[in-house]
Write a protein that holds these residues in place. Structure first.
Motif, mmCIF file in Angstrom:
data_model
loop_
_atom_site.group_PDB
_atom_site.id
_atom_site.type_symbol
_atom_site.label_atom_id
_atom_site.label_comp_id
_atom_site.label_asym_id
_atom_site.label_seq_id
_atom_site.Cartn_x
_atom_site.Cartn_y
_atom_site.Cartn_z
ATOM 1 N N ALA A 207 197.663 61.865 82.014
ATOM 2 C CA ALA A 207 196.284 61.590 82.414
ATOM 3 C C ALA A 207 195.420 61.265 81.204
ATOM 4 N N GLU A 208 195.658 61.963 80.096
ATOM 5 C CA GLU A 208 194.889 61.693 78.875
ATOM 6 C C GLU A 208 195.167 60.277 78.367
ATOM 7 N N GLN A 209 196.449 59.871 78.352
ATOM 8 C CA GLN A 209 196.803 58.527 77.917
ATOM 9 C C GLN A 209 196.170 57.474 78.830
ATOM 10 N N ALA A 210 196.171 57.769 80.137
ATOM 11 C CA ALA A 210 195.576 56.821 81.073
ATOM 12 C C ALA A 210 194.071 56.717 80.858
ATOM 13 N N LEU A 211 193.422 57.842 80.585
ATOM 14 C CA LEU A 211 191.988 57.808 80.312
ATOM 15 C C LEU A 211 191.679 57.006 79.052
ATOM 16 N N LEU A 212 192.520 57.107 78.034
ATOM 17 C CA LEU A 212 192.320 56.318 76.827
ATOM 18 C C LEU A 212 192.452 54.826 77.124
ATOM 19 N N ARG A 213 193.437 54.473 77.951
ATOM 20 C CA ARG A 213 193.564 53.067 78.347
ATOM 21 C C ARG A 213 192.321 52.602 79.112
ATOM 22 N N PHE A 214 191.863 53.451 80.031
ATOM 23 C CA PHE A 214 190.693 53.112 80.828
ATOM 24 C C PHE A 214 189.462 52.941 79.940
ATOM 25 N N ALA A 215 189.292 53.838 78.968
ATOM 26 C CA ALA A 215 188.162 53.721 78.043
ATOM 27 C C ALA A 215 188.262 52.444 77.223
ATOM 28 N N GLY A 216 189.483 52.079 76.812
ATOM 29 C CA GLY A 216 189.648 50.835 76.071
ATOM 30 C C GLY A 216 189.279 49.618 76.895
ATOM 31 N N MET A 217 189.618 49.648 78.174
ATOM 32 C CA MET A 217 189.258 48.542 79.049
ATOM 33 C C MET A 217 187.745 48.410 79.182
ATOM 34 N N LEU A 218 187.076 49.544 79.388
ATOM 35 C CA LEU A 218 185.624 49.498 79.530
ATOM 36 C C LEU A 218 184.968 49.017 78.242
ATOM 37 N N ARG A 219 185.512 49.445 77.110
ATOM 38 C CA ARG A 219 184.953 48.993 75.841
ATOM 39 C C ARG A 219 185.105 47.481 75.697
ATOM 40 N N TYR A 220 186.243 46.955 76.127
ATOM 41 C CA TYR A 220 186.491 45.513 76.056
ATOM 42 C C TYR A 220 185.488 44.743 76.918
ATOM 43 N N VAL A 221 185.233 45.272 78.122
ATOM 44 C CA VAL A 221 184.331 44.580 79.054
ATOM 45 C C VAL A 221 182.877 44.707 78.618
ATOM 46 N N LEU A 222 182.509 45.882 78.121
ATOM 47 C CA LEU A 222 181.103 46.168 77.831
ATOM 48 C C LEU A 222 180.733 45.911 76.389
ATOM 49 N N ASP A 223 181.601 45.264 75.660
ATOM 50 C CA ASP A 223 181.301 45.005 74.251
ATOM 51 C C ASP A 223 179.972 44.268 74.146
ATOM 52 N N SER A 224 178.984 44.902 73.552
ATOM 53 C CA SER A 224 177.633 44.331 73.522
ATOM 54 C C SER A 224 177.535 43.135 72.587
ATOM 55 N N LYS A 225 178.503 42.954 71.699
ATOM 56 C CA LYS A 225 178.432 41.854 70.750
ATOM 57 C C LYS A 225 179.064 40.591 71.307
ATOM 58 N N ARG A 226 179.601 40.646 72.506
ATOM 59 C CA ARG A 226 180.304 39.504 73.068
ATOM 60 C C ARG A 226 179.422 38.812 74.092
ATOM 61 N N SER A 227 179.254 37.532 73.929
ATOM 62 C CA SER A 227 178.515 36.741 74.911
ATOM 63 C C SER A 227 179.515 35.912 75.704
ATOM 64 N N ALA A 228 178.984 35.230 76.730
ATOM 65 C CA ALA A 228 179.876 34.495 77.625
ATOM 66 C C ALA A 228 180.566 33.327 76.931
ATOM 67 N N THR A 229 179.948 32.798 75.883
ATOM 68 C CA THR A 229 180.536 31.643 75.208
ATOM 69 C C THR A 229 181.401 32.051 74.033
ATOM 70 N N ASP A 230 181.520 33.334 73.750
ATOM 71 C CA ASP A 230 182.379 33.790 72.669
ATOM 72 C C ASP A 230 183.841 33.716 73.076
ATOM 73 N N ARG A 231 184.716 33.818 72.104
ATOM 74 C CA ARG A 231 186.145 33.769 72.337
ATOM 75 C C ARG A 231 186.799 35.034 71.776
ATOM 76 N N VAL A 232 187.952 35.380 72.329
ATOM 77 C CA VAL A 232 188.755 36.480 71.814
ATOM 78 C C VAL A 232 190.157 35.954 71.572
ATOM 79 N N ASP A 233 190.883 36.643 70.706
ATOM 80 C CA ASP A 233 192.292 36.278 70.513
ATOM 81 C C ASP A 233 193.068 36.552 71.797
#
Length: 375
Positions: A207-233
């Motif tokens: 459950a802890e590992q899954a929560l870390l994955r979930f937190a990483g996903m939310l961080r990826y989506v909610l990254d405040s420095k990323r705009s719609a026209t930005d790119r990621v690797d």
């Protein structure tokens, strides 16, 4: 003037006003010079000899110097008239008064110059001889100048409106891209939270590992420095998809199988964030989850040998669907993400990116993406 417009920062179009004005006055000077030259030619066409040429030059200069200088005053007048719309009758009266004033000032300037050069008697004789024709030509010249400058202001206003419309359309496109880019399906969030709650009762470490994955996903989506026209690797997008699939596997278990075919040479290619996840989510929600036996999702990333672009493919071996149901405006198999992704590719990359769907009932569902890459 609209206070919002007055307080707005200068736009790139404003910076082009000075070069545009220079071109305008160069064009005006060229027209004046051409008119003067034609006037000289008309005066010497049937009169030979150097003295007649000099006489024609002097006559052309004496005739045209005043309207050429006064034309510069018509420009600010037309700018003032063009600032706001007025009733046709009022606009007609304003131009009629200005035309009469233009003709009158032309006569006065001609009279003053003739008096200064040749005396009052000669100036009076010229005024009596040319007053009617000077008045008529004053009205005609004013009409030509007002029409020309009015056309310039109309063109500038139309260009400014076109720029404003383009900026508004660009802002709308960026807003739509931002809305498209920041989505996670609420059903996935609900199911994931339920799976995590159940997992904490069985395996706290998992459950802890899954929560870390979930937190990483939310961080990826909610990254405040990323705009719609930005790119990621692509590697970042794939890591996000792996976390997503790991969380879905908590619910689906062995019913979810994943096959990867990734060219390491493209892992640093740039893609819009949340490009693959909506497609993988479609495969799970519509292709695998409804089937008791589940199925397999295949994800591939390859270099396009012809043009150097990035080829991505997401497919499942589910039931597929009728291609007629893939209209993005209708609910159905296209459901989560596909319609939004189509809209995104229409707005992004200047419309050069491609999205193609291949499906038939019983034949699974495949989406091929081609994303251009900077050379």
């Amino acid at each position: 003037m609209d206070p919002l417009i007055a307080s707005a920062p200068p736009s790139p179009a404003a910076g082009a006003a000075a070069p545009g004005s220079r071109r305008l006055w160069l064009g005006y000077a060229g027209i004046c010079a051409l008119t003067w030259g034609l006037f000289v030619l008309a005066g010497t066409e049937f009169q030979r000899g150097p003295w007649k040429v000099w006489e024609a030059l002097l006559q052309a200069t004496m005739t045209l110097w005043a309207p050429a200088l006064m034309g510069a005053a018509v420009y600010p007048w037309m700018r003032r008239v063009s600032r706001r719309s007025r009733p046709a009758w009022l606009l007609g009266l304003m131009h009629a008064g200005a035309a009469v004033l233009f003709a009158g000032v032309w006569l006065l300037l001609d009279y003053a110059l003739a008096r200064a050069l040749f005396g009052s008697e000669h100036a009076d004789a010229l005024l009596a001889q040319y007053i009617l024709w000077r008045a008529i030509w004053g009205l005609i010249v004013y009409a030509a100048l007002a029409t020309g400058f009015g056309a310039v202001f109309s063109a500038r206003r139309a260009r400014a409106l076109a720029v404003a419309a383009a900026q508004a359309e660009s802002a709308l496109a960026r807003a739509e891209l931002s809305a498209i880019s920041g989505k996670l399906n609420p059903h996935f969030l609900f199911n994931t939270l339920n799976s995590l709650i159940a997992l904490t009762r069985k395996d706290a470490r998992a459950a802890e590992q899954a929560l870390l994955r979930f937190a990483g996903m939310l961080r990826y989506v909610l990254d405040s420095k990323r705009s719609a026209t930005d790119r990621v690797d692509l590697q970042q997008e794939l890591d996000f998809v792996r976390d997503y699939l790991a969380l879905e596997a908590l619910r689906l278990g062995p019913r979810l199988q994943v096959s990867w075919a990734l060219d390491e040479a493209v892992l640093q290619d740039e893609v819009p964030p949340l490009t693959l996840q909506p497609l993988v989510e479609n495969c799970i929600v519509h292709g695998l989850a409804p089937r008791v036996q589940g199925g397999t999702i295949r994800i591939s990333a390859q270099r396009d040998a012809l043009n150097g672009g990035l080829n991505l493919c997401v497919q499942d071996d589910g039931e597929g669907c009728d291609p007629a149901r893939l209209d993005a405006e209708r609910p159905g198999r296209s459901g989560i993400g596909l319609g939004a992704l189509r809209r995104r590719f229409a707005l992004d990359y200047d419309g050069r990116a491609r999205l193609r769907v291949h499906t038939q009932p019983g034949a699974g569902f495949r989406v091929d993406l081609w994303i251009p890459q900077a050379t």
